[in-house]
Structure formats: structure tokens, C-alpha cells
Design an enzyme around this catalytic site. Structure first.
Site, short mmCIF file in Angstrom:
data_model
loop_
_atom_site.label_atom_id
_atom_site.label_comp_id
_atom_site.label_asym_id
_atom_site.label_seq_id
_atom_site.Cartn_x
_atom_site.Cartn_y
_atom_site.Cartn_z
N SER A 1 51.64 110.90 20.28
CA SER A 1 50.63 111.70 20.98
C SER A 1 50.93 113.19 20.87
O SER A 1 52.07 113.61 20.93
CB SER A 1 50.56 111.33 22.46
OG SER A 1 49.64 112.17 23.13
N HIS B 1 47.99 106.00 28.03
CA HIS B 1 48.01 107.48 27.94
C HIS B 1 46.61 107.98 27.62
O HIS B 1 46.09 108.91 28.25
CB HIS B 1 48.99 107.92 26.85
CG HIS B 1 48.80 109.35 26.40
ND1 HIS B 1 47.83 109.73 25.49
CD2 HIS B 1 49.43 110.49 26.76
CE1 HIS B 1 47.88 111.05 25.31
NE2 HIS B 1 48.84 111.52 26.07
N ASN B 2 45.96 107.36 26.65
CA ASN B 2 44.63 107.82 26.24
C ASN B 2 43.57 107.55 27.30
O ASN B 2 42.65 108.34 27.49
CB ASN B 2 44.24 107.17 24.90
CG ASN B 2 44.86 107.91 23.73
OD1 ASN B 2 45.99 108.36 23.82
ND2 ASN B 2 44.12 108.02 22.64
N GLU C 1 44.05 110.22 29.64
CA GLU C 1 43.54 111.44 28.97
C GLU C 1 42.04 111.55 29.16
O GLU C 1 41.52 112.61 29.53
CB GLU C 1 43.90 111.35 27.49
CG GLU C 1 43.33 112.42 26.58
CD GLU C 1 43.59 112.08 25.11
OE1 GLU C 1 44.76 111.93 24.74
OE2 GLU C 1 42.61 111.97 24.34
C1 6PG Z 1 46.73 112.03 21.23
C2 6PG Z 1 45.22 111.81 21.28
C3 6PG Z 1 44.71 111.10 20.04
C4 6PG Z 1 43.25 110.67 20.17
C5 6PG Z 1 42.31 111.73 19.72
C6 6PG Z 1 40.84 111.32 19.80
O1 6PG Z 1 47.40 111.47 22.11
O2 6PG Z 1 47.16 112.76 20.34
O3 6PG Z 1 44.97 110.99 22.40
O4 6PG Z 1 45.52 109.95 19.84
O5 6PG Z 1 43.00 109.59 19.38
O6 6PG Z 1 42.52 112.81 20.56
O7 6PG Z 1 40.63 110.39 20.80
P1 6PG Z 1 39.12 110.04 21.25
O8 6PG Z 1 38.23 110.15 20.04
O9 6PG Z 1 39.18 108.62 21.76
O10 6PG Z 1 38.75 111.05 22.30
#
Ligand code: 6PG
Length: 469
Positions: A129, A186-187, A190
């Protein structure tokens, strides 16, 4: 002395993340053999690598890549999640020795990583990440797979990872898909973090008629306080930006339709499978889905008219909005760690909750100072909801009234706050000893004779409504 000058590690997939990870590895003194399906990409990547070129070996076939790495080999896959990973494993395995290692460092679905790990003795799935900059200068790395295989490559991974006060943000999470599961959550967090910031932005833009530069100043101020984080920092930056084409504030010319590669959705799906409430994350995923329905929203505005969003002057002090975000963030992370507990139990991983908060303190997209407090709280009270820890219970007592006032004012003025509202509802439900689910039980028994429990005696009971309806 090993005079084998072949590469220390291999990497397949020179997209944004892969290319930057390869440069990061080379920048940390390792030799990297690289391959990309489009040969020109490989050639250009090496040609443009400048002083790092002598640590890069561009390979024009997967066979050449294998030959270019000193055994026991480790090959990192930075390819799109899904069947492409399986295709590459199929291509690599026959060419690799028994003690060679494949590392999937993409955003894989952890269930797929569990499957791949079961079929490949020497396989790691790691969540990386931090986006482009993180990959280049220091991501947060969440490892999954056999511990001894992690230990064999952890020197390189810890060298390239971000570090927090000297501690590398690269940690082994557990067997199989544990690393990818932690990355998925985590995502999901996010998505929720970003959604709550967007809701605060909406309240300032539409409720208070603040300009992007005024909003940027607010975010900059919050980034000096409890909300200090990468996402608050970049929200200030994007609010300051000017469109080079029109000279208008950049935010004002960006279409309000959010993309999503799907990791936030996976988080919500897994939570539903496990029956773990992650209402703030689910609200954030739904908000992205709703943002994609541009025509429907325009039709809705035509039918019902836009909401009278403007707040009375000074109705909502900025400090109140800041506290609302603080409360929402704590509640969202409490849900995220509850889901991690559920995933840990369901997969028999024993996920290290404090270490997860620690590995997120630097490098990753949700990095923030609050994660340090979360690590301490999770260590101090490992078996209860993060919100009930002394530290965060005190923070919530200080801020929940402002969350409530913010959500109430937003609701009164038609300012959408799906994530902040979900956080408040979660808080209110979680502190209601006597909920209203007795009504649900009565309804279920009335139409389906599903029975219910009583408060005054054990066992399954039915109501006095008979069965002929
Ligand atoms: C990270 C981000 C990354 C993510 C992109 C797009 O931890 O570096 O979470 O892994 O895939 O930012 O994610 P979305 O298209 O789902 O917003």
C-alpha cells in the site's frame, strides 16, 4: 564469497506500481531482473532508469528472467489481480526450481490467495500500500504465507518499506491470504476515510459556500491536529490545485463519478459473509455506487429539486466538523478491526491487531498519527471493541455530540452524509442495551413461526398469534 552476479530478485509487471517497486528495490542496493509482457516497456524502463540501470536486468522472456536470478529465486508478480496471476504461476512453475518462490504483490482477493497458497508450497501473497510514491520510496507491506518464506525475503521487503520512527512497515500477518486480507480491510477503511472527508468537503462547499482554497486551509489546519494523515494532507493539496486548462479550481472541473477497482467492495462482501457490521465502509461503497449514477441523480434533482443546502452562518463551527470526523474515523476503524478479528478467526490466522495498526503508520494510504494510539489501545485491550478502550472511549465522549450535531444539521439541509450518519447510528446502536430487535423477532414468529427467546426464561417460544395467517 558468493561471486554470482545474477539478480537478487525478479519482478514481473512494469505498470506504475511494479516499475516503482523495482526502482525502489534497486535503489536499496539489490539487483533486480525485470520482465514485462510488452517488451518495449521493459526496454524503456531500463533505458530510463538512469543511475539505477546497472542494478536492473531487462529480460525479454520469462525464461530469461529465471536465468537472470541467482537461486534460490524469488519472483514478484505485480500483475492485475485475478486469472492473470494464475497464468503467470502456470508459466513460472515449470521453469523454477523446487526451492524458488513466487510472491504475488498485487491487490489479490485473499480467498484467491488462500487457494493459490494451498496449491503452491512456495508462494507468498503480500499487500503493498502507498500508491505510486509509496511503491517507489516506501510502501507499507502486509505479508501472507509460510513464515519461513517471509523470513527468506523480508530483508529486501523491510529495506524497501516505509519506516515509522526506524521501524520498517513490513510485517508478516499469517499464513495463506492473511496479507491480502489485511490489505483488503485497509482498502475498505480507505474508502470510508475518503468518503467521510468528502462529506465534510460537501458540508463546507454546499452548506457553508466555502471556496476550494478556503476548504484547503481547513484541511491544512486539521492536518496539524488529531486528524493528521495522508488523506487529509492530500485533500488539502487537491483543494489548492488549479486546472491548467481553464484556470479554475481543479476540484470544480472534476466529474463527480468515483471509480473503484473493487477492494472496498470485497471488504463489505467479506463482512456480510461473516456477519461483522462495517456500516461505515458499506456506506462508503454504496456512496461510490451512487456517484456512478450521474443520470439518475440528475433526474432526481429535476423531479424533486436540489436540497436547500445552505446552512445559517456559524451554524456549524469548523471545530465541530473536525470533531465529527474524529468520531467517525474512530468508529470506522473500530469496525475495520472487528472485521480483521472475524477474518482472523474464520481463517485461523491469529492476525496481530496491534502490529497491523503499526504497519499502517507509514507508507500506506490510510497512514495517520491516530494509528499509533490505535496500536497502543489494541495492545492494552485486545478482546474488546476499539471504541471501548480507555483512550478512544474518552475521545468519543469528547466528540460524539459534535458528530450528532453535524449529522443532524446536514440532514436538515439535505447535505448527504451516508458514512458519518452510519458512524453515528453504529455508535447509538452499540450503546443501546435494549434494542428494538424484539420487534423483528415478533414479526418473524408471526409470519414464519421462527420462534423467539424470552427475557424471563430460556428456550424457544412462540407468540399468541396462532398460525393461520
Ligand atoms: C493503496 C491503494 C491501492 C488502490 C488504488 C485504487 O493502498 O495503495 O489502496 O491499492 O487499489 O488506490 O483503489 P480503488 O480504485 O478501489 O479506489
Amino acid at each position: 564469497m558468493n561471486n554470482d552476479d545474477r539478480a537478487d530478485i525478479g519482478l514481473i509487471g512494469l505498470g506504475t506500481m511494479g516499475a516503482n517497486l523495482a526502482l525502489n528495490i534497486a535503489d536499496n542496493g539489490y539487483k533486480v531482473a525485470v520482465y514485462n509482457r510488452t517488451l518495449e516497456t521493459t526496454r524503456n524502463f531500463v533505458a530510463d532508469a538512469g543511475p539505477l540501470q546497472d542494478r536492473l536486468t531487462g529480460c525479454e522472456s520469462i525464461g530469461a528472467l529465471i536465468a537472470a536470478i541467482k537461486p534460490p529465486r524469488a519472483v514478484i508478480l505485480m500483475v492485475p489481480a485475478g486469472p492473470v496471476v494464475d497464468d503467470h504461476i502456470e508459466l513460472l512453475r515449470p521453469l523454477m526450481d523446487e526451492d524458488d518462490l513466487i510472491i504475488d504483490a498485487g491487490n489479490a482477493n485473499f480467498n484467491e490467495t488462500n487457494r493459490r497458497a494451498a496449491g503452491n508450497a512456495r508462494f507468498l501473497g503480500i499487500g503493498v500500500s502507498g500508491g505510486e510514491t509509496g511503491a517507489r520510496y516506501g510502501p507499507s507491506i502486509m505479508g501472507g504465507g509460510p513464515r519461513e518464506l517471509w523470513d527468506s525475503v523480508s530483508p529486501i521487503l523491510k529495506a524497501i518499506a516505509a519506516d515509522y520512527e526506524g521501524q520498517p512497515c513490513a510485517t508478516w500477518m499469517g499464513e495463506g491470504g492473511a496479507g491480502h486480507a489485511v490489505k483488503t480491510v485497509h482498502n475498505g477503511i480507505e474508502y470510508a476515510d475518503m468518503q467521510m472527508i468528502a462529506e465534510a468537503y460537501g458540508i463546507m462547499r454546499d452548506g457553508m459556500a466555502m471556496s476550494p482554497s478556503e476548504i484547503a486551509n481547513v484541511f491544512d489546519g486539521w492536518n496539524n491536529g488529531v486528524l493528521k494523515s495522508y488523506l487529509i494532507e492530500i485533500s488539502a493539496e487537491v483543494s489548492k490545485a488549479t486546472d491548467p486548462k481553464t484556470g479554475r479550481p481543479m476540484l470544480d472541473v472534476i466529474l463527480d463519478r468515483a471509480g473503484q477497482k473493487g477492494t472496498g467492495r470485497w471488504t463489505a462482501i467479506e463482512a456480510q459473509h461473516l456477519g461483522v457490521p462495517v456500516t461505515v465502509i458499506e456506506a462508503a461503497v454504496a456512496a461510490r455506487n451512487l456517484s456512478a449514477r450521474l443520470q439518475t441523480r440528475q433526474q432526481g434533482e429535476d423531479v424533486f429539486g436540489a436540497a436547500p443546502t445552505r446552512l445559517a452562518a456559524d451554524a456549524l463551527p469548523i471545530s465541530m466538523l473536525e470533531n465529527a470526523l474524529i468520531a467517525g474515523k474512530i468508529m470506522c476503524y473500530a469496525q475495520g478491526f472487528e472485521l480483521l478479528e472475524g477474518l482472523s478467526s474464520a481463517n485461523e490466522w491469529n492476525l496481530p491487531m496491534p502490529a497491523i495498526a503499526e504497519v499502517w503508520r507509514a507508507g500506506c494510504i490510510i497512514r495517520s498519527t491516530m494509528l499509533n494510539d490505535m496500536a497502543s489501545a489494541l495492545a492494552a485491550s485486545p478482546d474488546s471493541n476499539l471504541m471501548f478502550s480507555d483512550f478512544f472511549a474518552a475521545r468519543i465522549r469528547e466528540t460524539q455530540a459534535d458528530l450528532r450535531r453535524t449529522v443532524s444539521l446536514a440532514a436538515e439541509h439535505g447535505l448527504p452524509t451516508p458514512a458519518l450518519s452510519s458512524a453515528l447510528a453504529y455508535f447509538d446502536i452499540l450503546r443501546t442495551g435494549r434494542s428494538t430487535a424484539n420487534m423483528i423477532q415478533a414479526q418473524r414468529d408471526f409470519f414464519g413461526a421462527h420462534s423467539f427467546e424470552r427475557i424471563d426464561e430460556p428456550g424457544a417460544h412462540h407468540g399468541p398469534w396462532g398460525g393461520d395467517h
